[in-house]
Design a protein around this motif. Sequence first.
Motif, short mmCIF file in Angstrom:
data_model
loop_
_atom_site.label_atom_id
_atom_site.label_comp_id
_atom_site.label_asym_id
_atom_site.label_seq_id
_atom_site.Cartn_x
_atom_site.Cartn_y
_atom_site.Cartn_z
N VAL A 156 -27.48 -4.02 63.02
CA VAL A 156 -28.83 -4.25 64.60
C VAL A 156 -28.63 -2.69 64.39
CG1 VAL A 156 -30.22 -4.61 66.11
CG2 VAL A 156 -28.43 -6.14 64.63
N ASP A 157 -29.09 -1.76 64.53
CA ASP A 157 -28.69 0.15 64.69
C ASP A 157 -30.48 1.16 64.80
OD1 ASP A 157 -27.75 2.06 64.17
OD2 ASP A 157 -27.90 2.51 62.76
N HIS A 158 -30.13 1.51 66.20
CA HIS A 158 -31.20 2.47 66.60
C HIS A 158 -32.78 1.28 67.05
CE1 HIS A 158 -28.08 5.64 65.11
NE2 HIS A 158 -28.98 6.36 66.62
N ASN A 159 -32.20 0.80 67.74
CA ASN A 159 -33.78 -0.47 68.20
C ASN A 159 -33.84 0.01 69.32
OD1 ASN A 159 -34.32 -1.96 64.46
ND2 ASN A 159 -32.08 -2.02 65.37
N VAL A 160 -35.67 0.02 70.30
CA VAL A 160 -35.10 -0.50 71.28
C VAL A 160 -36.00 -1.96 71.55
CG1 VAL A 160 -37.01 0.28 73.22
CG2 VAL A 160 -35.75 1.92 71.23
N PHE A 161 -35.25 -2.12 72.51
CA PHE A 161 -35.35 -3.81 73.06
C PHE A 161 -36.59 -4.05 74.11
CE2 PHE A 161 -32.34 -3.67 69.54
CZ PHE A 161 -33.50 -5.21 68.66
N ASP A 162 -37.67 -3.67 74.65
CA ASP A 162 -38.37 -3.43 75.50
C ASP A 162 -38.66 -5.13 75.73
OD1 ASP A 162 -39.48 -2.17 77.83
OD2 ASP A 162 -41.07 -2.26 76.67
#
Length: 777
Positions: free
Chosen positions: A663-669
Motif C-alpha cells: 500500500v504505497d502513496h495513497n490518500v485515505f480521507d
Amino acid sequence: MRHLHNFFSFIFLLGTFSFVTAQQKNTVKNVAEFNEALRTVQPGDSIVLANGIWKDSELLFEAEGTTEKPITLTVEEKGKVTLEGESNLRMAGNHLIVKGLVFKNGHTPTNTVISFRKDREKMANHSRLTECVIDNFNNPERQVQDYWITIYGKNNRIDHNHIVGKKNLGVTMIVGLDTEGSRANNHKIDHNYFGPRPTYGNNGGETLRIGTSHHAMENSNTLVESNYFDRCNGEHEIISNKSCQNTFKYNTFFECTGTLTMRHGNETLVDGNVFIGNGKPSTGGVRVINESQTVINNYHIGLTGYRFRGAFVMMNGVPNSPPNRYVPVIDSKVNNNTFVNCENILFGAGSDEERSQAPQTSEFSRNIIYNDTKKDIFTINDDISGISFKNNILGKNSETTIEKGFVNADIQLVKNGQGFLIPTSKKIKHKVTISRNIATKENTGVTWYSKEDKTVALNSGKTIKVKAGINTLYDEVKKSEAGDIMLLEEGGTYLLTKAVKINHPLSFKTEGKEKAKIFFERMMAFEIQDGGSLSLENISFDGAKSPDYAGNSVISTSKNSMIENYKLFIDKCEFKDMVVNHSFDVLRVSKGTFADTISIKNSTFRKITGSIAALDTETDDIGAYNVEYFIMKNNIISELQGAALRLYRGGKDESTFGPFLEVDHNVFDKVGFGKKNKYKSAISLYGVQEIDIKNNIFRDSKAIQMHLVVGEPIVKVRNNALSNSEKLVVTGDQEYFVENQWDLDPKFSDESSYTLSADSPLKGKATDGGDLGVISQ
C-alpha cells in the motif's frame, strides 16, 4: 527325408502360432470390451484402447504378467485416445505396463486419477507407468481433494509422463506407505515432466510427496531421478519428503516457488540437482530437517526466496520431537554445492520457543557462494556451534558473520556447454560440473504432447471498438475471445442492464482524456468467472443507477468455486456515488476463489458505503486466503464508509507464502466510519505474511488494524502521515517495524490538498482552495 522336413515345418509353425498367441493384441472400444479382454489376457498380451474419447471410463487393470512377458495396456495411436469426464485407472497385479493414456477435460470420480492398487490388499508390483498424460484434470470444486498419481506396491517405475495443471486441493503425485506391502518399495520416478502448478493459496499443493507423517520413520527407498519441475508453485514444499532413505538426483527445478523439503524422515540423499530461479519471487532450493541428511553437488542460480524457501535452509528442531513435528537436524552434510546470485541461505530457521534445538554434529563444507550484488546472503537465527564450516569459498566482494570456514576468491563465471554459469577460480579445488543426466524440458515427458504454455495474457488479442449505449458492452463481450481489448468511446455513456460475464482474459479501456462512464442496474457490473481475468483502464463507474440491494459490487467473482486463478488490474479509473445501500463494495470475492494478483493504481474512490476490496471470505482458519499479491498504489480514497481493504489469512499453518501486500502513496480521507463497518478500521489485515504500507496520508480516518499470527511475517509501516486519524493497532505475537510515522496538522480543512510523489518519501501540506488533490505520476 521328406517326412522329416514336414515334421520340422510343423514344429516351426506351431512355435510361430504359440508366439503369436502369447502376444495377442486385443483392441477394445469400450469399458465392457476392456473388462471382457481382461478375462482371457495372458502374459505377453496387450490390451489396446481404440482411438476416440473414452468418457466416464473407470478402468481396473488387474492381471498377472511375468518378468519376460509383462501385460500391457496401451492405445491405438498416441495422442488420439483421451479419457474424459469422470474417468480413472487402477492397477493391480504384477509385471504390468500402462502406456500412452491421456486424461483431460474432466476429473476423477474417486480420490485418484491413476492408482497402483485396487485396494489395500491388492497392489501393483514390478509395474510401469510410462508416456501417459494428465492435463488439467481437476475437480471443479477447488477445495475438494484428490491425487493424480498414487504409487503403492514395490519395484514400480513411473517414467516419461507429462503431468501438468493440478489446481484443486491435493498432492499431484504421492508414494504411499500405509501398508507393509508398500514399504522399502524401491520405486523409480524418472524423466517425468511436471508442468506448471499455480499457487494454491492453502496447504496441500505439493507436487510430489513420499510418505506421510504417520509413517515418517519407515524406509521408502524411492529414487526420484532426472525429472523436470516447471514452475511448480502450489505451496512451500515442491517435494515433501516424509519417509527414510530416499534419493533425489539430477532433477531440475525451473522457477519453482518453494523448496525440496526433507519434512520428515532420515537418511535422505539430495545429489546433483539444479535449481533455476531467474530472479522470480520466492524461488528456493533445499530445506533440511531431521537426521543424517546429505545434500551434495547441487547447483543453484537466481533464487530469491527467504525464510523457509531460501536457496538453502537448515531448520531448528523441537527437542525430543515426535516424527510429525520438527525433528532436529543431526549428523547432516551439506557439501560441494554451488550458489550463484542467490539471495538467502539460512541456519536455525524457524527458531522459536518450540523449535529451540539448533542443528548438531552437522557440516557445511566446500560450497561455493557467489553473488554480484548482495554481500552477505547468510541469516543466522540460532546457535550454529553444532555446524562445522570448512573450506567454503565466497566471491571476492562477499562476506559473512560466520567466523571460520570461509575464504574469499576472485571468482569468474564461465558458461559451460549446457548453458550454465560455472564459478571458476584458482582457489576452487574441485571442478563444478552438471551431470549429463540432468533433466531438461526436452528429455522429459513425452514427445507427442505439447509442452507449450497455453495461457493467454491480458491485452494480447484484437482490439474491439464498442459503441456507447445500452448493453453494447455485454453484447461485444459475448462475441470476444481470450486476450481481446474492448475500446470504449471517449466520454461515452454505457448502461448495463445485465452483468458482464468475464470467462476469459479481457481488457476494457478508454482512449483519450475524458473517461467513458459505466452505469449498471444489476448487483454487479462485471462478474469474473472461472478462467477469466480482467483489466480496467481509464473508465468511470457510477453507482447512481444500481439497485438498492445489500451486497452490491462493481466487480465480483463467481459465487461458485473457481479452479483457475485470476488476475485483476485497475488503473486510472474512477468509482463514485455507490451509496444506494450500506455495503456497496468495489470488489467482492467469494469463497473458493483465488487471485494471483490484484493491482489498483492511479484511481479515485468517492462516496462509497462499503470497501474497495473485500478479501476475507476464507475464514475457516485452515490457512486459505483469496489473493497472493495485492497492490494499492497512487490512489485517492474519500468518504469510504467501510475499510478500504479487508484481507484475511487465518490458521497457523506455515505451508504458504502469502498474502503479499503493498500500500504505497495513497490518500485515505474520511475512511472507515460507517456504522456497518464491523472492522472499525481504514484497513483490516489478519494473518498477512508480507506487509509494506508506506508514504500514505490518513486524514480523518480510522486506524490500520493488523493481527499477526504466523510465519514470522515481514511487516513494514513507514513514512505515513496522520491527520486527525487513529493510530496503528497491532495484535498477535509477531514482530513488526514502524518508521517515520508522524502527525499532520489536524486543522486541515475539507479543501486541503495533498500531493504525493511516487518516487520520493511522502510530503503533505495544506494549500488554499481546491478539492482533494491529484497524485502526481
